[in-house]
Design an enzyme around this catalytic site. Structure first.
Site, PDB file in Angstrom:
ATOM      1  N   ARG A  85     117.228  47.677  93.287  1.00 23.99           N
ATOM      2  CA  ARG A  85     118.478  47.898  92.558  1.00 23.99           C
ATOM      3  C   ARG A  85     119.345  46.644  92.569  1.00 23.99           C
ATOM      4  NH1 ARG A  85     120.557  53.179  95.523  1.00 23.99           N
ATOM      5  NH2 ARG A  85     119.619  52.002  97.235  1.00 23.99           N
ATOM      6  N   LYS A 125     103.922  60.271  98.403  1.00 27.21           N
ATOM      7  CA  LYS A 125     103.926  61.726  98.403  1.00 27.21           C
ATOM      8  C   LYS A 125     105.323  62.224  98.802  1.00 27.21           C
ATOM      9  CE  LYS A 125     104.311  61.278 102.726  1.00 27.21           C
ATOM     10  NZ  LYS A 125     105.660  61.622 103.217  1.00 27.21           N
ATOM     11  N   HIS A 155     110.434  60.042  92.372  1.00 22.15           N
ATOM     12  CA  HIS A 155     109.012  59.758  92.206  1.00 22.15           C
ATOM     13  C   HIS A 155     108.541  60.046  90.786  1.00 22.15           C
ATOM     14  CE1 HIS A 155     107.982  60.044  96.783  1.00 22.15           C
ATOM     15  NE2 HIS A 155     108.595  58.933  96.448  1.00 22.15           N
ATOM     16  N   ASP A 206     108.890  65.823 103.346  1.00 24.09           N
ATOM     17  CA  ASP A 206     108.629  64.502 103.929  1.00 24.09           C
ATOM     18  C   ASP A 206     107.340  64.468 104.748  1.00 24.09           C
ATOM     19  OD1 ASP A 206     109.227  61.793 104.504  1.00 24.09           O
ATOM     20  OD2 ASP A 206     109.935  62.401 106.475  1.00 24.09           O
ATOM     21  N   ARG A 238     116.016  61.579 102.764  1.00 22.20           N
ATOM     22  CA  ARG A 238     115.252  62.759 103.157  1.00 22.20           C
ATOM     23  C   ARG A 238     116.149  63.927 103.549  1.00 22.20           C
ATOM     24  NH1 ARG A 238     111.438  59.424 107.214  1.00 22.20           N
ATOM     25  NH2 ARG A 238     113.442  58.332 107.408  1.00 22.20           N
ATOM     26  N   LEU A 256     109.973  55.125  96.091  1.00 20.01           N
ATOM     27  CA  LEU A 256     111.369  55.519  95.965  1.00 20.01           C
ATOM     28  C   LEU A 256     111.599  56.883  96.620  1.00 20.01           C
ATOM     29  CD1 LEU A 256     111.874  54.417  92.251  1.00 20.01           C
ATOM     30  CD2 LEU A 256     112.629  53.185  94.306  1.00 20.01           C
TER      31      LEU A 256
END
Length: 348
Positions: free
Chosen positions: A50, A110, A92, A190, A178, A87
């Site tokens: 970013r 994942k 995702h 997670d 998360r 990310l």
């Protein structure tokens, strides 16, 4: 007895190196592509973040050939054939779809989507664009996971009756992605997704994917929609069972897989991070043995698998159909625990 040393494993040299571009400057990239590519010989072509200054510093510090000023510029680069997407969960699918539509192949961390509906959109875009889409269950490519499935299939411990997976880690903090419901956070998303994936892999031996039958959850005091602990029970089509435990509120890290059979059991105490513990412990008729499957990182095995699939068409061990099954079970576990499925950013 099976024992594998790192010297036994060499990345193939007859395939062109992967040309990797990375979205973001996430910590997981250090293990998943930066260190792994040093073992496999794949190229770290570019990274974008970013903040362009942050991207330039990250590129210089980690051996990338260059940085790009934006995510869009990274996806437009014509010398990149694989985008790695680490990310936050909720981003995702969005950025994987953008990468696929830009003509890139994508290795997505994942879970590859926020929920099943979003995953189905993602799968459709992959099919429409012809791009390769791989979900990064890196441990599936390591000999430890392969050996556990091999032992189960062999009948050595008798008929498999129960699969147990435990995925525990400390709380990442209230300000961590998360811990954000909007970004599809939660312990099940997670680390628990590894438990669901392992249970699905055993489905090939037990009549098909399991079905969630019950689940309970503990939630964060910061956000009651975020599960800090979730325990689910499941049953396979043949009546055998599984227990799936995920937590991001423990003091220690425990990533364990075991299964019980009519004659014994097998246990992999480090099945997700086998470079730290490569043991498979097998007990048959009361006699125990320990196998060592090698401490080469599972992330290096994953890059090898991606390269073989992309360059040679060799089947990838975690196809998109498996990823969709996993997302459906994650949604079911949340519903069974009385929590909402994670929100999607991609709706069509």
């Amino acid at each position: 007895m099976v024992n594998v040393t790192d010297a036994d494993v060499v990345s193939p040299v007859n395939a062109a190196p992967l040309r990797i571009g990375v979205l973001g400057a996430a910590r997981i990239s250090t293990a998943s592509v930066i260190k792994a590519s040093q073992l496999t010989g794949d190229r770290l072509v570019a990274v974008a973040a970013r903040d362009p200054k942050r991207a330039a510093e990250y590129a210089a510090a980690n051996g990338f050939e260059r940085s790009e000023p934006s995510y869009e510029a990274l996806l437009a680069a014509d010398d990149i054939d694989v985008i790695y997407n680490p990310l936050p969960n909720g981003l995702h699918a969005e950025w994987t779809i953008k990468a696929l539509r830009a003509g890139k192949n994508v290795l997505s961390e994942k879970p590859f989507s926020s929920n099943l509906a979003e995953g189905e959109i993602l799968a459709t875009v992959a099919e429409e664009t012809g791009g390769k889409l791989w979900e990064a269950f890196h441990n599936r490519h390591h000999p430890v996971m392969g050996r556990m499935l091999e032992i189960a299939a062999s009948g050595e411990v008798g008929d498999v009756t129960h699969v147990h997976v435990r995925m525990d880690m400390p709380y990442p903090g209230d300000d961590d992605p998360r811990s954000s419901f909007a970004l599809a956070g939660g312990g099940l998303m997670d680390v628990g997704c590894y438990a669901v994936h392992a249970a699905v892999e055993f489905g090939a031996l037990l009549g098909g994917a399991p079905r969630i039958t019950a689940a309970t959850a503990e939630v964060s005091t910061f956000d009651e929609l975020i599960d800090t602990r979730l325990v689910a029970s499941a049953v396979y089509p043949n009546g055998r069972t599984a227990s799936l435990h995920s937590s991001m509120s423990d003091n220690d890290v425990r990533f364990e897989l075991s299964f019980t059979g009519t004659r014994g059991k097998a246990y992999a105490p480090g099945f997700v991070l086998p470079h730290l513990d490569d043991r498979v412990i097998v007990t048959v008729d009361g006699v125990e043995r320990v196998e060592h499957l090698g401490t080469r990182t599972s992330y290096a095995y994953q890059l090898d698998a991606v390269r073989r699939n992309l360059r040679d068409g060799e089947p990838f061990a975690v196809p998109v159909s498996t990823s969709l099954t996993i997302m459906g079970l994650i949604d079911d576990a949340y519903r069974a625990a009385g929590l909402p499925v994670r929100p999607a950013r991609v709706l069509e």
